[in-house]
Write an enzyme that holds these catalytic residues in place. Structure first.
Site, PDB file in Angstrom:
ATOM      1  N   THR A 199      -3.256   5.542   8.543  1.00  0.00           N
ATOM      2  CA  THR A 199      -3.205   5.146   9.954  1.00  0.00           C
ATOM      3  C   THR A 199      -2.202   5.997  10.726  1.00  0.00           C
ATOM      4  OG1 THR A 199      -1.752   3.341   9.259  1.00  0.00           O
ATOM      5  CG2 THR A 199      -4.041   2.797   9.638  1.00  0.00           C
ATOM      6  N   TYR A 208     -10.368  -5.910  12.704  1.00  0.00           N
ATOM      7  CA  TYR A 208     -11.113  -6.544  13.783  1.00  0.00           C
ATOM      8  C   TYR A 208     -12.079  -7.604  13.281  1.00  0.00           C
ATOM      9  CZ  TYR A 208     -13.701  -7.558  17.985  1.00  0.00           C
ATOM     10  OH  TYR A 208     -14.270  -8.229  19.031  1.00  0.00           O
ATOM     11  N   TYR A 229      -3.963  -1.677   1.228  1.00  0.00           N
ATOM     12  CA  TYR A 229      -2.982  -1.514   2.305  1.00  0.00           C
ATOM     13  C   TYR A 229      -3.026  -2.745   3.193  1.00  0.00           C
ATOM     14  CZ  TYR A 229      -0.738   0.730   6.406  1.00  0.00           C
ATOM     15  OH  TYR A 229       0.071   1.050   7.471  1.00  0.00           O
ATOM     16  N   ARG A 243      -1.453  -4.930  12.534  1.00  0.00           N
ATOM     17  CA  ARG A 243      -2.370  -3.946  13.085  1.00  0.00           C
ATOM     18  C   ARG A 243      -3.842  -4.328  12.874  1.00  0.00           C
ATOM     19  NH1 ARG A 243       0.569   1.029  14.108  1.00  0.00           N
ATOM     20  NH2 ARG A 243      -1.397   1.826  14.937  1.00  0.00           N
ATOM     21  N   LYS A 284       0.160  -1.107  -0.741  1.00  0.00           N
ATOM     22  CA  LYS A 284       1.103  -0.685   0.290  1.00  0.00           C
ATOM     23  C   LYS A 284       1.338  -1.891   1.178  1.00  0.00           C
ATOM     24  CE  LYS A 284       1.826   2.334   4.272  1.00  0.00           C
ATOM     25  NZ  LYS A 284       1.264   3.357   5.186  1.00  0.00           N
ATOM     26  N   ILE A 312       5.831   4.317   0.950  1.00  0.00           N
ATOM     27  CA  ILE A 312       4.922   5.187   1.698  1.00  0.00           C
ATOM     28  C   ILE A 312       5.459   5.200   3.118  1.00  0.00           C
ATOM     29  CG2 ILE A 312       2.553   5.599   2.434  1.00  0.00           C
ATOM     30  CD1 ILE A 312       1.623   4.127  -0.078  1.00  0.00           C
TER      31      ILE A 312
END
Length: 322
Positions: free
Chosen positions: A50, A126, A152, A157, A180, A222
């Site tokens: 991202t 979404y 992840y 987000r 992550k 990360i």
């Protein structure tokens, strides 16, 4: 799967040409960015996560970027000597996440064909699937390729949170190398570590929490900040793994103000501005992201200068290069 990588990984920015958001990838800058990371000795580089603005690159650009990064990595280690070579080569982890399970699985297979060492798959966004849907998503990705897969979790987000019990189930899938964790919830991180620690690894995905996650059993970080200061992030991770907690805390204290400045606006707006300030001409973020506000730019420039002065005499600082 344990120990796919340990230590510092960089969530690399994607440089674009000029200042026009519609322009293509700046490959000469991308080579400089990659070479700098490899020279700093990071354990892995994440391409088109991202932070790399994966949502705004075309599928054609995705393939070209991946091919280019493999070529640069192979060339760098092939021509280098000394500390590098063999298992010391930085791993290339390609982003493959999507809000469509089929697209994510297809991207994972393509990453394998293009030479990735592993893939990073952000949760579907979404759509806001259930925990069962998250499990099936990662099951399909693991079935599509033989690469190590890092899940992840970044619920701020995506709108979706991988709960510890769900990650424990995901950890049973063949090919899952870890998580992550950018959830920002240490209690959840600790519970996830407790449930998955014997089967796969947990990596910090939030720079402000890198050190506590490392000290609690995380395998690495990360990092967005590692774009700016790869040697320092690597040194902190190494100190934590070696049990030199005083050293790790010291480096974390040096990094903390820089971490904060790099998240003064939504990622990757500030870090791309930071790389521009450092002479890596990464261009603007692609729309709908915008350039860093001038007030924040001034603050960021000041923090980069303060950090450079603070680490000047540290043993990870070399020839004025952060």
């Amino acid at each position: 799967m344990k120990d796919f990588f340990r230590g510092a990984a960089t969530a690399l920015v994607t440089p674009f040409e000029g200042r026009n958001r519609a322009r293509g990838v700046n490959y000469s800058c991308l080579k400089r960015l990659l070479t700098r990371q490899f020279a700093a000795g990071v354990s892995a580089v994440v391409i088109l996560g991202t932070t790399g603005e994966s949502a705004t690159v075309t599928e054609k650009e995705r393939r070209e970027i991946f091919k280019f990064c493999v070529q640069v990595r192979n060339s760098f280690y092939g021509e280098s000597c000394g500390d590098f070579g063999g298992d010391r080569r930085a791993k290339l982890i390609f982003g493959c996440g999507a809000n469509d399970t089929r697209a994510a699985a297809k991207r994972a297979l393509e990453a394998q064909k293009l030479g990735a060492d592993g893939v990073l798959a952000v949760t579907p966004y979404y759509n806001k699937c259930t925990q069962r849907g998250i499990y099936f998503y990662y099951r399909e990705i693991c079935a599509a390729c033989v690469l190590p897969v890092i899940a992840y979790n970044v619920p701020t987000r995506t709108g979706v949170n991988i709960l510890p019990e769900t990650m424990a189930r995901i950890a049973e899938l063949p090919g899952i190398a870890g998580l992550k964790d950018a959830g920002g919830n240490m209690a959840q991180s600790l519970e996830t570590l407790r449930l998955i620690g014997d089967r796969c690894d947990l990596y910090s995905g939030a720079d402000e929490l890198n050190l506590p996650i490392l000290l609690c059993g995380g395998a690495g970080a990360i990092s967005v900040t590692a774009n700016v200061a790869p040697r320092a992030v690597r040194a902190m991770c190494a100190a934590a793994e070696a049990g030199d907690y005083a050293r790790a805390i010291h480096i974390n204290d040096l990094l903390a103000p820089l971490n904060a400045a790099l998240f003064c606006e939504v990622n990757p707006i500030p870090v791309k501005a930071a790389m521009n300030l450092l002479g890596f001409f990464c261009g603007k973020p692609r729309a709908p992201l915008t350039e860093l506000e001038n007030e924040h730019l001034q603050t960021l420039a000041a923090e980069i200068s303060h950090f450079a002065a603070a680490v000047k005499n540290e043993n990870f600082y070399k020839d004025g290069e952060l």
